[in-house]
Design a protein around this motif. Sequence first.
Motif, PDB file in Angstrom:
ATOM      1  N   CYS A   1       0.854  -1.191   0.000  1.00  9.53           N
ATOM      2  CA  CYS A   1       0.000   0.000   0.000  1.00  9.53           C
ATOM      3  C   CYS A   1       0.887   1.238   0.000  1.00  9.53           C
ATOM      4  O   CYS A   1       1.833   1.344   0.784  1.00  9.53           O
TER       5      CYS A   1
ATOM      6  N   CYS B   1       0.218   3.247   3.709  1.00  9.21           N
ATOM      7  CA  CYS B   1       0.707   2.743   5.001  1.00  9.21           C
ATOM      8  C   CYS B   1       1.814   1.721   4.862  1.00  9.21           C
ATOM      9  O   CYS B   1       2.458   1.371   5.843  1.00  9.21           O
TER      10      CYS B   1
ATOM     11  N   ASN C   1      -5.231  -2.713   5.939  1.00 12.50           N
ATOM     12  CA  ASN C   1      -4.775  -1.918   7.084  1.00 12.50           C
ATOM     13  C   ASN C   1      -5.443  -0.545   7.139  1.00 12.50           C
ATOM     14  O   ASN C   1      -5.958  -0.142   8.169  1.00 12.50           O
ATOM     15  N   CYS C   2      -5.432   0.176   6.003  1.00 13.24           N
ATOM     16  CA  CYS C   2      -5.975   1.537   6.037  1.00 13.24           C
ATOM     17  C   CYS C   2      -7.265   1.689   5.228  1.00 13.24           C
ATOM     18  O   CYS C   2      -7.885   2.755   5.258  1.00 13.24           O
TER      19      CYS C   2
HETATM   20 ZN   LIG Z   1      -2.764   0.974   3.539  1.00 16.39          ZN
END
Ligand SMILES: [Zn+2]
Length: 195
Positions: free
Chosen positions: A4, A7, A18-19
């Motif tokens: 990503c 992040c 995750n984000c």
């Molecule tokens: Zn991310």
Amino acid sequence: MRRCLDCGAELTSETCENCGLTPAEAEAVLRRRLLNRTAIYLLGTVAFLPAAHFYPPLELDAMFIFLGVASFVVVGSAVWIDFRARRQASVEALKRVCYGLLPVSWLLASLLFVNGRFDSAPPVVHTTVVVGKFSMPGMLRTSRLVVHSWRPGVRFERVPLSPGELDRFQKGDAVEIRVQDGLIGIPWVSAVQRK
Ligand SMILES: [Zn+2]
């Protein structure tokens, strides 16, 4: 393995677990953050100039070179990150270089300011002779008075002066350089006068 852009987490699907951003969104977030942080870094280099003007360190040229190299790496890596992000290539290593150097300009500016502003020790007066002088036109407009050094192992000192002051001195003049130790040990020049 794709990561990503925002992040740095490993991407296993089209949305970062995750984000929660898609690659396109992560790229936009990365670009905005990069732009903001580079701008804040560059503001720090602007803040360095008045600090160096009011409390000019003896080794000002070395500091300019250091700041120049750091700025080159910060801006260069930011451009390179942007270039790679367009191709969705990995930018984690470059981010570490770029973001790691971001505090340098503000750190250097505040060190110079604190070093001079809160230095209450009396100056040490060095009597020496002017060997030459030069000033650089342009945005920085720096002027230096070149004198014989009082430090062992150093031939000349390039003492920072404001451009208007340079006319007061001629080659061969005996001058007094007032040097302060600095609160955190960066020697700086508080005054230059003819003897
Ligand atoms: Zn991310």
